[in-house]
Design a protein around this motif. Structure first.
Motif, PDB file in Angstrom:
ATOM      1  N   GLY A  73      -3.443  -5.721  12.201  1.00 32.85           N
ATOM      2  CA  GLY A  73      -4.649  -6.460  12.564  1.00 32.85           C
ATOM      3  C   GLY A  73      -5.604  -5.683  13.437  1.00 32.85           C
ATOM      4  N   GLU A  74      -5.408  -4.358  13.516  1.00 36.59           N
ATOM      5  CA  GLU A  74      -6.274  -3.521  14.342  1.00 36.59           C
ATOM      6  C   GLU A  74      -7.412  -2.939  13.496  1.00 36.59           C
ATOM      7  OE1 GLU A  74      -4.065  -0.516  16.415  1.00 36.59           O
ATOM      8  OE2 GLU A  74      -2.315  -1.818  16.640  1.00 36.59           O
ATOM      9  N   PRO A  75      -8.656  -3.131  13.920  1.00 35.78           N
ATOM     10  CA  PRO A  75      -9.774  -2.587  13.146  1.00 35.78           C
ATOM     11  C   PRO A  75      -9.794  -1.063  13.182  1.00 35.78           C
ATOM     12  CG  PRO A  75     -10.555  -3.590  15.194  1.00 35.78           C
ATOM     13  CD  PRO A  75      -9.099  -3.907  15.088  1.00 35.78           C
ATOM     14  N   LEU A  76     -10.257  -0.458  12.111  1.00 37.10           N
ATOM     15  CA  LEU A  76     -10.376   0.996  12.048  1.00 37.10           C
ATOM     16  C   LEU A  76     -11.593   1.464  12.830  1.00 37.10           C
ATOM     17  CD1 LEU A  76      -9.616   1.677   8.264  1.00 37.10           C
ATOM     18  CD2 LEU A  76      -8.023   1.703  10.195  1.00 37.10           C
ATOM     19  N   THR A  77     -11.522   2.654  13.361  1.00 33.29           N
ATOM     20  CA  THR A  77     -12.653   3.275  14.048  1.00 33.29           C
ATOM     21  C   THR A  77     -13.407   4.174  13.078  1.00 33.29           C
ATOM     22  OG1 THR A  77     -11.369   5.219  14.698  1.00 33.29           O
ATOM     23  CG2 THR A  77     -11.293   3.300  16.177  1.00 33.29           C
ATOM     24  N   ASP A  78     -14.551   4.689  13.523  1.00 33.77           N
ATOM     25  CA  ASP A  78     -15.305   5.638  12.705  1.00 33.77           C
ATOM     26  C   ASP A  78     -14.444   6.865  12.384  1.00 33.77           C
ATOM     27  OD1 ASP A  78     -17.459   3.962  12.794  1.00 33.77           O
ATOM     28  OD2 ASP A  78     -18.635   5.165  14.200  1.00 33.77           O
ATOM     29  N   ALA A  79     -13.676   7.298  13.354  1.00 35.29           N
ATOM     30  CA  ALA A  79     -12.815   8.463  13.145  1.00 35.29           C
ATOM     31  C   ALA A  79     -11.743   8.167  12.097  1.00 35.29           C
ATOM     32  CB  ALA A  79     -12.161   8.873  14.466  1.00 35.29           C
ATOM     33  N   ASP A  80     -11.194   6.938  12.126  1.00 31.73           N
ATOM     34  CA  ASP A  80     -10.190   6.551  11.129  1.00 31.73           C
ATOM     35  C   ASP A  80     -10.787   6.585   9.728  1.00 31.73           C
ATOM     36  OD1 ASP A  80      -8.210   5.994  13.051  1.00 31.73           O
ATOM     37  OD2 ASP A  80      -8.931   3.932  13.313  1.00 31.73           O
ATOM     38  N   ARG A  81     -12.030   6.168   9.607  1.00 33.69           N
ATOM     39  CA  ARG A  81     -12.647   6.044   8.290  1.00 33.69           C
ATOM     40  C   ARG A  81     -13.203   7.365   7.761  1.00 33.69           C
ATOM     41  NH1 ARG A  81     -14.517   0.956  10.598  1.00 33.69           N
ATOM     42  NH2 ARG A  81     -13.653  -0.803   9.429  1.00 33.69           N
ATOM     43  N   ALA A  82     -13.464   8.314   8.640  1.00 35.31           N
ATOM     44  CA  ALA A  82     -14.137   9.547   8.222  1.00 35.31           C
ATOM     45  C   ALA A  82     -13.373  10.279   7.125  1.00 35.31           C
ATOM     46  CB  ALA A  82     -14.347  10.457   9.425  1.00 35.31           C
ATOM     47  N   GLY A  83     -12.088  10.527   7.355  1.00 36.94           N
ATOM     48  CA  GLY A  83     -11.297  11.243   6.360  1.00 36.94           C
ATOM     49  C   GLY A  83     -11.121  10.446   5.088  1.00 36.94           C
ATOM     50  N   TRP A  84     -11.013   9.134   5.226  1.00 39.53           N
ATOM     51  CA  TRP A  84     -10.869   8.246   4.067  1.00 39.53           C
ATOM     52  C   TRP A  84     -12.114   8.301   3.183  1.00 39.53           C
ATOM     53  CZ3 TRP A  84     -13.387   3.113   4.037  1.00 39.53           C
ATOM     54  CH2 TRP A  84     -13.079   2.375   2.890  1.00 39.53           C
ATOM     55  N   LEU A  85     -13.279   8.206   3.782  1.00 38.80           N
ATOM     56  CA  LEU A  85     -14.530   8.260   3.021  1.00 38.80           C
ATOM     57  C   LEU A  85     -14.703   9.614   2.347  1.00 38.80           C
ATOM     58  CD1 LEU A  85     -16.811   6.460   5.614  1.00 38.80           C
ATOM     59  CD2 LEU A  85     -16.287   5.602   3.324  1.00 38.80           C
ATOM     60  N   GLN A  86     -14.343  10.674   3.058  1.00 44.03           N
ATOM     61  CA  GLN A  86     -14.465  12.008   2.490  1.00 44.03           C
ATOM     62  C   GLN A  86     -13.537  12.157   1.285  1.00 44.03           C
ATOM     63  OE1 GLN A  86     -16.751  14.262   3.617  1.00 44.03           O
ATOM     64  NE2 GLN A  86     -16.204  15.435   1.782  1.00 44.03           N
ATOM     65  N   ALA A  87     -12.332  11.610   1.387  1.00 45.97           N
ATOM     66  CA  ALA A  87     -11.383  11.692   0.276  1.00 45.97           C
ATOM     67  C   ALA A  87     -11.893  10.936  -0.946  1.00 45.97           C
ATOM     68  CB  ALA A  87     -10.029  11.133   0.707  1.00 45.97           C
ATOM     69  N   ILE A  88     -12.472   9.758  -0.726  1.00 43.40           N
ATOM     70  CA  ILE A  88     -13.049   8.990  -1.838  1.00 43.40           C
ATOM     71  C   ILE A  88     -14.179   9.770  -2.488  1.00 43.40           C
ATOM     72  CG2 ILE A  88     -14.397   6.941  -2.435  1.00 43.40           C
ATOM     73  CD1 ILE A  88     -12.825   5.405  -0.339  1.00 43.40           C
ATOM     74  N   SER A  89     -15.070  10.307  -1.658  1.00 44.84           N
ATOM     75  CA  SER A  89     -16.222  11.048  -2.176  1.00 44.84           C
ATOM     76  C   SER A  89     -15.789  12.241  -3.005  1.00 44.84           C
ATOM     77  CB  SER A  89     -17.107  11.505  -1.012  1.00 44.84           C
ATOM     78  OG  SER A  89     -18.217  12.245  -1.484  1.00 44.84           O
ATOM     79  N   GLU A  90     -14.875  13.014  -2.479  1.00 49.26           N
ATOM     80  CA  GLU A  90     -14.427  14.218  -3.186  1.00 49.26           C
ATOM     81  C   GLU A  90     -13.717  13.869  -4.486  1.00 49.26           C
ATOM     82  OE1 GLU A  90     -12.068  16.345  -0.391  1.00 49.26           O
ATOM     83  OE2 GLU A  90     -13.781  16.955   0.856  1.00 49.26           O
ATOM     84  N   HIS A  91     -12.880  12.852  -4.451  1.00 46.31           N
ATOM     85  CA  HIS A  91     -12.156  12.481  -5.666  1.00 46.31           C
ATOM     86  C   HIS A  91     -13.107  11.920  -6.724  1.00 46.31           C
ATOM     87  CE1 HIS A  91      -8.614  11.337  -8.006  1.00 46.31           C
ATOM     88  NE2 HIS A  91      -9.267  10.225  -8.302  1.00 46.31           N
ATOM     89  N   ALA A  92     -14.075  11.111  -6.291  1.00 48.61           N
ATOM     90  CA  ALA A  92     -15.019  10.508  -7.242  1.00 48.61           C
ATOM     91  C   ALA A  92     -15.816  11.573  -7.969  1.00 48.61           C
ATOM     92  CB  ALA A  92     -15.953   9.551  -6.514  1.00 48.61           C
ATOM     93  N   VAL A  93     -16.301  12.569  -7.250  1.00 44.82           N
ATOM     94  CA  VAL A  93     -17.100  13.625  -7.865  1.00 44.82           C
ATOM     95  C   VAL A  93     -16.261  14.435  -8.844  1.00 44.82           C
ATOM     96  CG1 VAL A  93     -18.350  15.762  -7.420  1.00 44.82           C
ATOM     97  CG2 VAL A  93     -18.747  13.759  -5.975  1.00 44.82           C
ATOM     98  N   VAL A  94     -15.044  14.795  -8.449  1.00 45.13           N
ATOM     99  CA  VAL A  94     -14.174  15.586  -9.327  1.00 45.13           C
ATOM    100  C   VAL A  94     -13.703  14.758 -10.512  1.00 45.13           C
ATOM    101  CG1 VAL A  94     -11.954  16.769  -9.470  1.00 45.13           C
ATOM    102  CG2 VAL A  94     -13.421  17.111  -7.478  1.00 45.13           C
ATOM    103  N   HIS A  95     -13.408  13.489 -10.284  1.00 46.80           N
ATOM    104  CA  HIS A  95     -12.894  12.608 -11.323  1.00 46.80           C
ATOM    105  C   HIS A  95     -13.863  12.519 -12.502  1.00 46.80           C
ATOM    106  CE1 HIS A  95     -10.128   9.419 -12.603  1.00 46.80           C
ATOM    107  NE2 HIS A  95     -11.183   8.740 -13.003  1.00 46.80           N
ATOM    108  N   LEU A  96     -15.136  12.589 -12.216  1.00 43.24           N
ATOM    109  CA  LEU A  96     -16.142  12.440 -13.267  1.00 43.24           C
ATOM    110  C   LEU A  96     -16.215  13.648 -14.193  1.00 43.24           C
ATOM    111  CD1 LEU A  96     -19.049  10.742 -11.317  1.00 43.24           C
ATOM    112  CD2 LEU A  96     -17.859   9.814 -13.283  1.00 43.24           C
ATOM    113  N   ARG A  97     -15.580  14.735 -13.839  1.00 46.37           N
ATOM    114  CA  ARG A  97     -15.678  15.942 -14.652  1.00 46.37           C
ATOM    115  C   ARG A  97     -14.728  15.943 -15.849  1.00 46.37           C
ATOM    116  NH1 ARG A  97     -15.721  19.784  -9.325  1.00 46.37           N
ATOM    117  NH2 ARG A  97     -17.864  19.360  -8.687  1.00 46.37           N
ATOM    118  N   GLY A  98     -13.772  15.035 -15.860  1.00 49.80           N
ATOM    119  CA  GLY A  98     -12.814  14.999 -16.957  1.00 49.80           C
ATOM    120  C   GLY A  98     -13.381  14.325 -18.188  1.00 49.80           C
ATOM    121  N   PRO A  99     -12.652  14.396 -19.311  1.00 44.25           N
ATOM    122  CA  PRO A  99     -13.111  13.768 -20.547  1.00 44.25           C
ATOM    123  C   PRO A  99     -13.132  12.252 -20.429  1.00 44.25           C
ATOM    124  CG  PRO A  99     -10.849  14.536 -20.767  1.00 44.25           C
ATOM    125  CD  PRO A  99     -11.361  15.082 -19.471  1.00 44.25           C
ATOM    126  N   GLY A 100     -14.139  11.652 -21.047  1.00 41.01           N
ATOM    127  CA  GLY A 100     -14.223  10.200 -21.052  1.00 41.01           C
ATOM    128  C   GLY A 100     -14.505   9.583 -19.705  1.00 41.01           C
TER     129      GLY A 100
END
Length: 223
Positions: A73-100
């Motif tokens: 029940g503890e809210p995340l801080t900006d620092a907690d979210r920073a790496g998470w957002l970066q991981a989503i961004s990087e995966h989303a961009v790379v994910h789009l390069r595959g077929p289909g």
């Protein structure tokens, strides 16, 4: 003032084909955003199914420490979210390069403007991506009701208030204008929310198609 969702297109209106791709080669990442229990996952899965797009669940990229923190029940801080957002961004961009994988639908709370800007940065650096954010806006009481009714999710109802406290909606000021963020009233029957979200995406894709055709026509006229 928040940007409102467009009305569903009238029958016969030109709309982007639901084939997982626009008429041009533009690749899209559509982020379905909002606080916990706003309906992001079900709406995103609906969009991915109708549009034949790929789907990514943003919660899957939280590190174990974040999951444990939210489970307590503890809210995340900006620092907690920073790496998470970066991981989503990087995966989303790379994910789009595959077929289909021409287009991608992603769930991510993206509550603050700086979070959304981080996601934009990754897409812009890729060079051939467009982004759209669909913000599901739901009142606090309804979010708490939904949170308490769902079982097995690590994000508990007591996180709702802390998330709404940091939620930054787009408005009409120059400083906070975010034309790529469209707000949907999520406090309606699910089918209506889904249709509004679909109208937003199809309208954006169709607009991109029209802009591409206009640019091509201007280029041809000068040659």
């Amino acid at each position: 003032m928040a940007t409102e969702a467009p009305a569903p297109a009238a029958p016969g209106a030109p709309i982007t084909a639901r084939d997982g791709g626009c008429m041009d080669d533009t690749r899209w990442i559509v982020f379905v955003i909002g606080s916990s229990a706003s309906g992001k996952t079900v709406t995103a899965k609906y969009l991915a199914g109708v549009l034949n797009a790929k789907y990514i669940e943003g919660d899957d990229f939280h590190p174990k420490a974040n999951i444990e923190k939210m489970s307590r029940g503890e809210p995340l801080t900006d620092a907690d979210r920073a790496g998470w957002l970066q991981a989503i961004s990087e995966h989303a961009v790379v994910h789009l390069r595959g077929p289909g994988t021409h287009h991608l639908i992603v769930t991510c709370s993206a509550l603050k403007r700086e979070y959304r800007q981080l996601l934009r940065k990754g897409a812009h650096e890729a060079g051939d991506l467009r982004l759209l954010f669909v913000l599901l806006d739901v009142p606090e009481a309804e979010l708490i009701r939904r949170s308490e009714a769902r079982a097995g999710h690590f994000a508990k109802s007591n996180l709702v208030r802390s998330q709404l406290a940091i939620l930054e909606r787009p408005d009409s000021t120059k400083e906070h204008a975010e034309p790529d963020v469209i707000v949907v009233d999520g406090n309606r029957p699910l089918s209506e929310v889904e249709q509004s979200a679909l109208a937003i995406v199809e309208t954006a894709w169709h607009k991109a198609d029209e802009e591409e055709k206009l640019a091509a026509a201007k280029k041809a006229a000068t040659q």
